[in-house]
Every structure is written in structure tokens, then in C-alpha cells.
Write an enzyme that holds these catalytic residues in place. Structure first.
Site, PDB file in Angstrom:
ATOM      1  N   CYS A  95       0.837  -1.207   0.000  1.00 54.57           N
ATOM      2  CA  CYS A  95       0.000   0.000   0.000  1.00 54.57           C
ATOM      3  C   CYS A  95       0.870   1.255   0.000  1.00 54.57           C
ATOM      4  O   CYS A  95       1.525   1.530  -0.991  1.00 54.57           O
ATOM      5  CB  CYS A  95      -0.959  -0.059   1.192  1.00 54.57           C
ATOM      6  SG  CYS A  95      -2.315   1.120   1.071  1.00 54.57           S
ATOM      7  N   HIS A 216      -3.640  -5.694   1.254  1.00 50.30           N
ATOM      8  CA  HIS A 216      -2.936  -5.904   2.527  1.00 50.30           C
ATOM      9  C   HIS A 216      -2.875  -7.373   2.932  1.00 50.30           C
ATOM     10  O   HIS A 216      -3.756  -7.856   3.638  1.00 50.30           O
ATOM     11  CB  HIS A 216      -3.643  -5.111   3.623  1.00 50.30           C
ATOM     12  CG  HIS A 216      -3.442  -3.640   3.520  1.00 50.30           C
ATOM     13  ND1 HIS A 216      -2.360  -2.997   4.083  1.00 50.30           N
ATOM     14  CD2 HIS A 216      -4.179  -2.680   2.923  1.00 50.30           C
ATOM     15  CE1 HIS A 216      -2.441  -1.700   3.839  1.00 50.30           C
ATOM     16  NE2 HIS A 216      -3.534  -1.474   3.132  1.00 50.30           N
ATOM     17  N   GLU A 218      -1.089  -8.686   5.185  1.00 48.77           N
ATOM     18  CA  GLU A 218      -0.947  -8.838   6.646  1.00 48.77           C
ATOM     19  C   GLU A 218      -2.300  -8.843   7.356  1.00 48.77           C
ATOM     20  O   GLU A 218      -2.407  -9.286   8.480  1.00 48.77           O
ATOM     21  CB  GLU A 218      -0.042  -7.730   7.206  1.00 48.77           C
ATOM     22  CG  GLU A 218      -0.661  -6.350   7.338  1.00 48.77           C
ATOM     23  CD  GLU A 218      -0.756  -5.564   6.024  1.00 48.77           C
ATOM     24  OE1 GLU A 218      -0.528  -6.143   4.937  1.00 48.77           O
ATOM     25  OE2 GLU A 218      -1.076  -4.355   6.091  1.00 48.77           O
TER      26      GLU A 218
END
Lengths: 243, 934
Positions: A95, A216, A218
Site C-alpha cells: 500500500c 494488505h 498482513e
């Protein structure tokens, strides 16, 4: 070689905690490394086996998303970065981290200080929070090893993620494309939340070591998350570091 | 010093396109194009070529030393910050230039240039003034204007003494008005007497501190006078709830979590600023309530936020908006933009985003919550000790937000929008983000004896409250200023956002400074705590404030408030029950597309719901992640199964009928939504936020009844309130017109659950499963409902969910069923009744439902389908479930089954009353909010 992963932080970074948690979940070791400390030579990039620039709004997105972070990398850490990349150590920008890599001229090719791609404001001119499908392409990369053809589910949340490449350069190596329910590259909103041409969601450099993506991974890595597909990317890193 | 200009244009600018579309939608079709250009002014011995890579990306931007706009295409307006004010981006530019080796750059400013192609200058100016800049801190530059210097300039006014002795009542009130104090006469007279008894007049700084400390916003004079302020905290104390760690004593409330952690909850309204300048007001609403989390105990970490907005109907015609009020559509769209612009950079996941309308919200409701996480051992503040350092961290202090506390304590009139613009703060999330990262580090290094935020009343409130039992001496010259023209009282009262005050033991100052520097947080030691029992402030070598704490916090007179039961003009509902399928169809469409029931994801998808990697159930889930869940679940400790569940209840209609009963329903609704998901009400806490009109005896009576009702109910249910906030200024006045907000109570519930994987979400799971409605249908539930509203009616009674013991028994039965995995989907009945529950569960699953249409207590089919049986729960269970056993003694009804076909079908025995495909229903449901935004 060290197996620790440096998770870089600049003021405004806000996804560092969960990125560290995801790496640890994948069996790796990660540490928060402040850009300020790298610039002051209090710590060295070469002490780490890989570097990740996590998401956020570094420097408040002032002057442009990822701009200041990117220019700092070039102007102050250029030598360390070149050494790091020359030593074939992986770099991931998620990002805002992807935006910084583009601003620094590290993606789509490592040419420090010379931007060859940009991440523009979303076509909707709005921040878009969506859960997306990412189609992994066949481009080889240590990050997507063994995942080609898979569709990964993970959140995406950004205001500037529309990929822009100048016409006159060779096409980039696309690592991920936004996909629709039929696993085909998505050109339509909201499966493609930012309006990126050719549904590009992530780009990898020629060596396959440097990856940037807007969504994302994560946030799709822990048992409590709706998907753990993102963990596959971090597992690849941990495996690579162990070899 | 030379000043260079660099003009930058983006080749592709969706933001400019967005404005163009917006202006054109608002009737300015003559606008052919709208172009935005940035200009950087750079002062110093500067090598522009070296700075260019920082300011310009040649891939998509072009730059020149002159403007790149063609002046013949239309008027160009240039907006920049006032000379006394520093741009928020200036520090970033200077910092980055320095890092890039451009040391000659001494100062920088930014201008924004707007070209309105096709409009005349006058109209362009008006549009810019309304939408594009904030005249408190910015201004329009004259064409050709030349800077002498870019550095902030300006000279402060000297401190004056203002004698009150000898002024009669009229003169006191006149003074109060002139200085925007809005202080009641009784307070002015107490201050006047104080001046006489101490033998010297007050300085302007002292007077400003007194009136703002005693404002309703800071001192809660209304609630104190009505005896309400301690009512909820007393009820909570009586309960002796084992999980309550901190209730009504800190900036937020705290509840025990797992593994020696505490979770916190706080809700704050920011109604007045949001009504006059929605972008700034709503952004700082979030900033403020987040600082309540950071300022809890010795510093909690924010892990979730909410936004709840109540406006007039955004679709009303321009001439329906009272003069002096902003159009509700503007408030709505600006509030969404502001929430996006603040919470996203803060990296705080959105838990609930709720938009409601009511004709009374001319002065809007703007509420935000913050959920926090903190190790238990840091959950309590220590008292400052003499010699402790007062450390101010975060942004510089400016003119923004001065008189916010006093202005927000008053009603709002047509003139307020103009006059009190200065009360609006500017938000800079990057500054708050920096210290949000550093505060837990400071805390864990034991550097913080206490910490609090600077909100209403600024430094004066923060230092004054923290030192109420000891004393404090502040050196105002040490306060970093962004506006050099601030005088002493302005420095003390400024409500510049993103600042916090730390109490640091002197021996910890070295370590604290190291941590603050490491995270690049501006900080200044601005004073010391003392044992003087006084609040003192020094400015330019002079003691400008010297007030006894006893007077400051003990002398505010409370005026008695008359209460009298108001006469209500209520009419019973008169709605013809649908008889034909077409009539049913019309009714269902109207309810699903009602503003309160419709798809609000056009707002929700602009907020980051998954940042921090803690989210389990977000705003939108189910198939395609587009079904509203009315539920938020997160797992705050990475890798652990423990969860935080939150819900909110916000219904502005019920209060029109019977405010105290409405308040009870809000409590029950919020808890029920969480219970349906599988969260025990025994491990749950509540937060109250009241928004009520300016006092009349009738309003006061209702307010007392509301607070009494929920205080009692909370004890009966065993679910304690741990935090809350009251605002008693929900009145708008213009041209002899008084518009009162509806008596509003918003309740948020927060529960802990041992295992997030056991949470049950609302979407249907399997065709063939039975649908069970756990609810007491023996009474009518259409009063105040959305169904009544679509018929332009309110009714004269609202649903009575029965005795608290019965409500608890229902929850207990559902929780017992949950504990054995006895149901697979569930949701609590709220606005829109069963109809909305069924639709959303079908929409979120791709399945459908066939439902037997029962009758409500009044014998009505529509009352069954649209009735808002608060406390009721829709459950999806295996058809083999022996309900008689598990729900024995509980009112429940097997109402139908989940079907594979995505269609809702309502039948009475053999007769089909109504049937419609989910996709057709979804179309209506999708469109309302989008239309409201356009």
C-alpha cells in the site's frame, strides 16, 4: 546472513504492528526499524535479511502519497539500498509502501531516483475499503513462489492505487491482478476498486525480489481474519530467508 | 530573502473532477471545467532544481515558475493560510528538504488555486468561500499580491485587566456577549464578587479561564443542576460489577479484558462545530475522542472508532433549510469526507458508521466513539506530585477553536454560523498519529504519571483539571505557537487539536525526551505541578493568571432548573393495513429504502475497516462483503481468540413519543444486538451519549426521566454504564423559529467474548433451517417505527419490551442456545423490524426465506412484519432443534424457513400475501443513500 525482517517506519506509518504479527505468524522474526535511525546510521539495512515498507500515510501523504518516504530513501539511503538489493535481499512495499517504492524509482525497475510508474488517485476519487480477490500471475518472484494461478482473498484499503505507466516503456511485470468472481482479471468497479488498467494490483521487479502491492496480505494472516491467504506471501519470505 | 514560486498541475485529477460534478449537481451547470493548481512558495537561498523532485513527480505532474492556468478560461482564486498561521505541510516540506540536502530553504508555504471555467468571479468566490476554504485560518489572496516574507508574523495583544466591579446586570451581560462568553448572569456576579473580595480586577486571561471552565460543555452545569451528573455513575457503583475497572472518572471507561488487559470505551459528540463547518468539526470529533482513549489511565491505544451522524433529511429542498443552517446534504457529504480523512490516516478501524435523519436535527448530531486497549497495570492515573513536569506534546498552538467550549454550550442561531467560525478546529491526523505510536512506548517505560488530552478549554482545562487537588504553574512563553499573534488567554484557551499534556516525574524527563525525539514528536516542558493550590500562568515575565483552584472548581453557581412534564401532541397511528400484494410490495419497498434502513455502504466503504489486523466482523460482511452486520467484532491481541464486540443503538424517532421509554429501548437494543451474536450481557458495558434541546421545563423533565430510566434499567439488567457525555444545546434558532433536536440518547455496548470463532453473524446459512423469532408479540411495536415514518406518522406509544427480568430471561435462553452451537445466524430486531432483518440476512447469503405472517398484539399483519420489537432476536436453527426445551418459558415463534431461492415470501396459511426476489428488493435498498449523497 541474517534472517530478521526490517519493518520500516516513518511518521504516519500505521500498519507496522500487524505486519510484524503476520511475519511472526509465518514463523519469521521482524523488527520495527525507524527510517530516522537508518538515516542517522544508528542501524543498518544490511543487518536485516529483508525489508518491508508497510502501509499507512507516511508524512501525512503530504506532497503526494509515498513521495517524501520515497525521496528520503533515494537521497539518504540510496547507497545502503543499492547494497541491499545487490545482495539479493527481498523488499516488499504494501500500500503506502508500494507508493514509496514507486516514488523512489525502485519499482517497476530498480533505478533509484527515476520514477517509471505512479499510483494515482482512485478513479472514484475516494478512499475504497474493499475485500478483494487477487489473481496471482505466472511472473516468477520469491514472494509468489508456488502460488501462480491462485486467487488470494485479502482486504484492500487506499485512496491512491491506480497504477500508471508511461506509454513509452516496456510493460511491467505484473504479480497480482484484481479478479472477479470468475477468477478473471477485473476491470469493473468494485472488484477492481481503484480503476487500475489491466486490473494491476501488484508489480514485481525483474529479479523477482522486489514486490509492491496495494492490498494488505498482513490483514489476512491470522486465524481471527476472514482469510489467511496473505500468510502465504509471508511464508514464502520466511522459507526463502531460511534457505 | 528571495521567495521562489513553483506552480504544479496534475495531469489526471479525480478530486477536481469530483468537485466539478458536485458543483454541477448543485445547479451550477454553467461550470464547464474546474481545475486545481498547487503553488509552493519557497523562501531562502534555494536551488529549485534540487527541490523539484520532492515537489513534482514528472510522470503525472508538470511544474513551472508561473501559473500554468490559462486566465482566459475563467476566474482563478488563490487560497492560502493566513500570514500568522503555519501550513500543516510546511514542517513536512522543511523536514524533507533538509533530508535531501537542501539546507538553504528557510520557509515554505502552499497555495491552492482554483479555476472555475464558465462562471463569473462573484459566484466563484461564493462557492470557494462555502466549500473550499476556512476563513478562520485561510484567506483568498489578491491577484498579484507579493509576500515580504513567508514566516508567520503578527504581534499579540497585551494582557488587560477587565474590572467588573460597578457594572450592573445589563453591562455584565453586554460584556459577556461582546467577548463571546455566553456566561449566565449568576456566574458573572460570582466573579464580580470574587474580584471585590480579593481586591484586584481579573486579567482577561483569568476571566476567560473562569467562564470557559464553568461552561456547560466543561462543567456540565445543566446536568449538575438537575442532579443527573452522578446518577449513572452511582448506579454503576451500586452494581459492583466485577469487570468494571474505571467508570466515569477518567477520559474513558475501562472494562477488564483477558490476560491482564483492559478495554476502554468513550463516545463524544461534536455537534456545534460539525453544524457550522462539518469537515473540520467531524474530523476533530474523531481526533478528540481518540485522544480520550490515549488519555485514559496512563495512555491506552485506540483500536476502533465509530461515526454516527444525525441530520435533517439530506434530500430536502434548499428552501426547507432554516436560514443560517447548512444544507443537510452538505453536512452529510462533508462529514463522510472528514471521517475518511481523519480515521484512515490514524489507522483506526471503523466499527460502526450510522446515518440517521430527523427534521429536528437542524443543529446536527455528530457522535464518534473510540475503543481502546491498555495493560491493566497502566489503567489508573496517578496524581501529579509537586515538581512533576507538565509536558505539552503534539501540534503547535494556534487560533483555531478559541471559544469552542463556550460556543458549543449555547444554542445556535443564524448569526452563529458567521460569528463563531473561530470555534472550529482544524484537524491534522498525522500529528495525532505520531503520538498515538509513541504514547504506549512512553507508558511502558513508566514515563507517564498521568496523561490527558487538550480538548475543550485547551491548556487551561487540561492543566487546571489535572492539578485541581495540587496546583500548577505554566510558562506560556514555552508553548510552541503556530500563530505568533496569540496573546496569553488565547494560548491558554486555544483548542488547537492534536495536543496532549503529560505528567512526567522529573527523573523520567530525560528518557521521555529521548522517546519523543525518536518518534519525531514536538514537545515542550511548559510548567510544573505545585502544591500551591493555585493555577498560575506566566507570560512575558508577568504573572497573568493567579486563581485559587478552590474558586475555579468550587465556586460555579448552579441555577435551579424548573421541570414540568411537557404536553405532547401525539396522535394514534392510523395506517391502513396492506391487503393486496401490490400494497405489501409498496410497504416493503418504502421501509427497505427508508434512510434509516437503506444501504449506507457508499459511506462505509470510504472508511478503513481492517487496518491494525484485528478485525473479525466488520461493517459489511456476508456474501460479497456487502451486508450490513450492525455488529463489530475484533480480536485485539494478535494470535489470541479473545474478542471485543461492540454495537450501537441510535433511533431519533422514539424520543418524539416518550423519551424515557425511548431511552430504555436504546439500552435494550444495543445489548440485544450483541447478545444475538453470542456475547454475554454479563460481560458487557455501556456508553451513553445524550443530545437534547436547550433547556425548557419540559426538556428538563424529559431529561431527568430519561436518565432515571436508564440508570434503573442498567441496574436491573446488570449491565453498567462506564462512560458517556451529555450535550444540552440541541437547539437552532432563526427568524423567530426554534428548532429542537429530538430527545436523543445513543447507546453503545461493548462486550468481551472468550472466542471470536463462536460469533454468529446475521446472514442465512442453510436452506431448510427454521426461522425463530424470539420476541414478545403481545404488544404493538409500530409507534415510532420506520413503517410509521414512511406513512408520515409517529404514533402515540412505543413498544414496551417488558420487565427487565423478562428481557434477561430471553437473553439467557438465547445465550444458552448459543453456548451449544444451537443457532447459525442471528440478528437483533431494530428499525425496519423483521422485514429488514429478513432482507439483509437473505441479501448477505444469496438465500431466501418463507415466512408465516403472524399478527402483533393489536392484531395486525403489518405490525408483525414491520414492528420494531426491540429486544427480539431472529434466529436460524436446525429444524430438528427441540425448541420447547431450550426456549421453555420464553415467548418465541417459529415463523418460517430459509429457502434456496433468493426470494422473500410472506404467507398466511395457504395464501401468499407477498413475494419478491431479493435482487429486486436490493435495488430499492441500494439507491436511497446514493441519491442522498448526490
Amino acid at each position: 546472513m541474517t534472517s530478521r525482517v526490517a519493518v520500516l517506519y516513518a511518521p504516519g506509518t500505521n500498519c507496522h504492528e500487524e505486519t510484524i504479527a503476520a511475519i511472526e505468524r509465518a514463523g519469521g522474526r521482524a523488527e520495527l526499524v525507524l527510517l530516522k535511525e537508518l538515516m542517522a546510521a544508528e542501524t543498518r539495512l544490511m543487518d536485516y535479511g529483508a525489508a518491508i515498507i508497510p502501509g499507512g500515510f507516511s508524512y501525512g501523504d503530504h506532497l503526494g502519497a509515498g513521495r517524501i518516504f520515497g525521496r528520503m530513501l533515494v537521497a539518504r539511503l540510496g547507497e545502503q539500498l543499492s547494497q541491499f538489493l545487490d545482495a539479493h535481499r527481498p523488499v516488499l512495499g504494501i500500500c503506502n509502501g508500494f507508493q514509496a517504492l514507486a516514488e523512489a524509482g525502485i519499482l517497476p525497475q530498480v533505478r533509484l531516483g527515476r520514477q517509471a510508474m505512479a499510483l494515482l488517485a482512485n478513479q472514484s476519487a475516494r478512499f475504497e475499503d474493499r475485500k478483494v480477490r487477487l489473481l496471482v500471475t505466472g511472473e516468477s518472484s520469491i514472494w509468489t513462489e508456488g502460488l501462480a494461478g491462485e486467487v488470494l482473498h485479502m482486504p484492500s484499503a487506499h485512496g491512491e492505487g491506480r497504477v500508471f505507466f508511461p506509454q513509452d516503456q516496456s510493460p511491467p511485470r505484473v504479480a497480482f491482478r484484481f479478479a472477479d468472481a470468475n477468477r478473471k482479471p477485473a476491470s469493473a468497479y468494485p472488484d477492481n476498486p481503484n480503476g487500475s488498467p489491466e486490473a494491476i494490483a501488484g508489480v514485481v521487479d525483474a529479479t523477482g525480489l522486489v514486490l509492491g502491492l496495494m492490498p494488505h496480505p498482513e490483514r489476512a494472516s491470522l486465524p481471527a481474519h476472514y482469510s489467511q491467504d496473505g500468510l502465504k506471501i509471508f511464508r514464502n519470505l520466511v522459507r526463502w530467508l531460511a534457505d | 530573502m528571495a521567495i521562489y514560486s513553483l506552480y504544479v498541475l496534475s495531469k489526471d485529477d479525480p478530486e477536481a473532477r469530483g468537485w466539478l460534478e458536485m458543483f454541477r449537481r448543485h445547479g451550477h451547470e454553467a461550470l464547464k471545467d474546474f481545475i486545481m493548481e498547487r503553488v509552493y512558495w519557497l523562501e531562502g537561498d534555494v536551488n529549485l532544481d534540487r527541490l523539484r523532485p520532492l515537489l513534482v513527480n514528472p510522470l503525472y505532474q508538470t511544474a513551472a515558475e508561473q501559473s500554468q492556468l490559462d486566465p482566459t478560461r475563467g476566474p482563478i482564486l488563490e487560497v492560502a493560510y493566513l500570514p500568522a498561521v503555519t501550513d500543516p505541510e510546511t514542517p513536512s516540506i522543511l523536514e524533507a528538504a533538509q533530508a535531501l540536502g537542501e539546507r538553504g530553504l528557510e520557509f515554505a508555504r502552499l497555495g491552492r488555486r482554483y479555476q472555475f471555467c464558465g462562471l463569473d468571479e462573484g459566484l466563484a468566490q461564493r462557492l470557494a468561500a462555502r466549500f473550499l476554504y476556512n476563513k478562520v485560518v485561510e484567506r483568498m489572496r489578491r491577484p498579484g499580491e507579493i509576500f515580504q516574507t513567508l514566516r508567520p508574523t503578527g504581534t499579540p495583544e497585551p494582557v488587560r485587566t477587565i474590572p467588573l466591579a460597578g457594572l450592573d446586570d445589563a453591562a455584565l451581560l453586554q460584556l459577556s456577549r461582546e467577548r463571546s462568553w455566553y456566561a449566565p448572569l449568576s456566574q458573572l456576579k460570582v466573579i464580580q464578587a470574587h474580584e471585590i473580595s480579593r481586591g484586584r480586577p481579573h486579567t482577561d486571561a483569568e476571566l476567560e479561564i473562569l467562564v470557559q471552565s464553568w461552561s456547560d460543555h466543561c462543567y456540565h452545569t445543566t446536568w449538575k443542576s438537575l442532579g443527573l451528573l452522578k446518577r449513572l455513575s452511582a448506579a454503576t457503583e451500586r452494581m459492583q460489577h466485577p469487570l468494571v475497572v474505571s467508570a466515569f472518572e477518567d477520559n474513558a471507561g475501562g472494562m477488564e479484558f483477558y490476560e491482564d488487559y483492559v478495554i476502554t470505551l468513550k463516545g463524544e459528540t461534536h455537534n456545534f462545530p460539525s453544524s457550522i463547518a462539518p469537515f473540520g468539526g467531524v474530523a476533530t470529533k474523531h481526533g478528540g475522542v481518540i485522544r480520550d482513549t490515549l488519555g485514559f489511565g496512563q495512555g491506552a491505544y485506540p483500536i476502533g472508532g465509530t461515526t454516527l451522524m444525525g441530520t435533517m433529511d439530506p434530500r430536502v429542498a434548499e428552501d426547507q433549510v432554516p436560514p443560517g443552517a447548512l444544507h443537510p446534504q452538505l453536512i452529510l457529504t462533508e462529514s463522510i469526507r472528514a471521517t475518511s480523512a481523519y480515521l484512515n490516516p490514524m489507522g483506526i478501524p471503523m466499527r460502526h458508521a450510522v446515518y440517521r435523519c430527523h427534521p429536528g436535527y437542524a443543529k446536527c448530531l455528530a457522535l464518534g466513539h473510540s475503543v481502546g486497549l491498555i495493560p491493566a497495570k497502566y489503567a489508573r492515573k496517578e496524581r501529579p506530585r509537586p515538581g512533576d513536569c507538565a509536558v505539552l506534546i503534539g501540534g503547535e498552538t494556534g487560533r483555531d477553536g478559541i471559544h469552542g467550549a463556550t460556543a458549543s454550550s449555547t444554542g445556535m442561531t443564524a448569526a452563529t454560523q458567521e460569528r463563531e467560525f473561530a470555534a472550529v478546529q482544524i484537524g491534522h491526523p498525522i500529528t495525532e498519529r505520531r503520538f498515538a505510536t509513541a504514547i504506549p512506548v512512553l507508558r511502558d517505560a513508566d514515563c507517564l504519571r498521568a496523561i490527558t488530552d487538550l480538548g475543550a478549554g485547551g491548556l487551561s482545562s487540561a492543566a487546571g483539571e489535572m492539578a485541581a487537588d495540587s496546583g500548577v504553574s505554566v510558562e506560556l512563553d514555552r508553548v510552541p505557537l503556530k500563530d505568533k499573534s496569540l496573546t496569553a488567554w488565547e494560548i491558554l484557551l486555544s483548542e488547537s487539536q492534536e495536543r496532549m499534556l503529560l505528567v512526567v516525574p522529573p527523573e523520567k524527563m530525560g528518557q521521555a525526551n529521548t522517546i519523543l525525539d525518536r518518534f519525531e514528536i514536538p514537545h515542550a516542558e511548559v510548567g510544573r505541578f505545585t502544591d500551591s493550590g493555585r493555577m498560575e500562568a506566566i507570560w512575558r515575565g508577568e504573572k497573568v493568571v493567579d486563581l485559587e483552584m478552590g474558586f475555579l472548581w468550587g465556586a460555579c453557581p448552579l441555577e435551579p432548573i424548573a421541570t414540568e412534564e411537557p404536553k405532547r401532541h401525539l396522535a394514534p397511528l392510523a395506517i391502513a393495513e396492506p391487503e393486496t400484494a401490490v400494497q405489501w410490495s409498496r410497504a416493503v419497498d418504502a421501509v427497505l429504502s427508508h434512510y434509516h434502513c437503506c444501504d449506507q455502504s457508499a459511506a462505509g466503504t470510504r472508511f478503513d475497516t481492517t487496518v491494525q489486523g484485528r478485525t473479525v466482523v466488520g461493517l459489511l460482511e456476508g456474501r460479497n462483503h456487502s451486508m450490513p452486520t450492525h455488529l463489530s467484532v475484533s480480536a485485539p491481541l494478535y494470535g489470541k481468540p479473545y474478542g471485543v464486540v461492540t454495537t450501537v443503538a441510535f433511533n431519533p424517532f422514539y424520543g418524539d413519543i416518550r423519551p424515557s421509554a425511548a431511552a430504555r429501548l436504546m439500552v435494550i437494543e444495543a445489548i440485544t444486538k450483541a447478545v444475538a451474536a453470542g456475547a454475554s450481557y454479563r460481560e458487557m458495558v455501556l456508553c451513553d451519549n445524550f443530545y437534547t434541546p436547550r433547556l425548557t421545563p419540559g426538556v428538563a423533565w424529559d431529561l431527568v426521566q430519561m436518565v432515571e430510566a436508564i440508570a434503573e434499567l442498567s441496574v436491573e439488567l446488570g449491565v453498567p454504564f462506564i462512560s458517556g457525555k451529555d450535550s444540552s444545546s440541541g437547539t437552532f434558532e432563526a427568524a423567530g423559529l426554534r428548532i429542537d433536536v429530538p430527545m436523543t440518547l445513543v447507546v453503545a455496548a461493548m462486550a468481551r467474548v472468550p472466542d471470536v470463532s463462536k460469533i454468529v453473524t446475521p446472514e442465512f446459512k442453510r436452506p431448510g433451517n427454521s426461522l425463530v423469532l424470539v420476541a414478545d408479540l403481545s404488544r404493538g411495536a409500530l409507534g415510532g417505527s420506520v413503517y410509521a415514518d414512511v406513512h408520515g406518522q409517529r404514533g402515540d406509544s412505543i413498544y414496551d419490551s417488558g420487565l427487565a427480568a423478562d428481557v434477561r430471561a430471553r437473553w439467557d435462553a438465547v445465550l444458552a442456545l448459543h453456548s451449544r452451537g444451537g443457532y447459525v445466524s442471528a440478528s437483533g430486531i431494530a428499525e425496519g423490524g423483521l422485514a429488514l432483518r429478513l432482507f439483509e440476512a437473505a441479501f448477505g447469503s444469496g438465500l431466501g426465506a418463507r415466512v408465516e405472517c403472524l399478527r402483533d398484539g393489536d392484531g395486525h399483519h403489518d405490525g408483525f412484519f414491520f414492528g420494531e420489537f426491540t429486544g427480539g432476536i431472529l434466529l436460524e436453527v436446525d429444524p430438528e432443534t427441540e425448541l420447547d426445551k431450550v426456549l421453555a418459558g420464553i415467548p418465541y415463534h417459529v415463523i418460517g424457513e430459509v429457502t434456496a431461492e433468493p426470494r422473500l415470501l410472506l404467507n398466511e396459511g395457504e395464501k401468499i400475501l407477498w413475494s419478491e426476489s431479493v435482487s429486486a428488493l436490493a435495488e430499492k435498498w441500494h439507491s436511497t443513500f446514493r441519491e442522498a449523497l448526490e
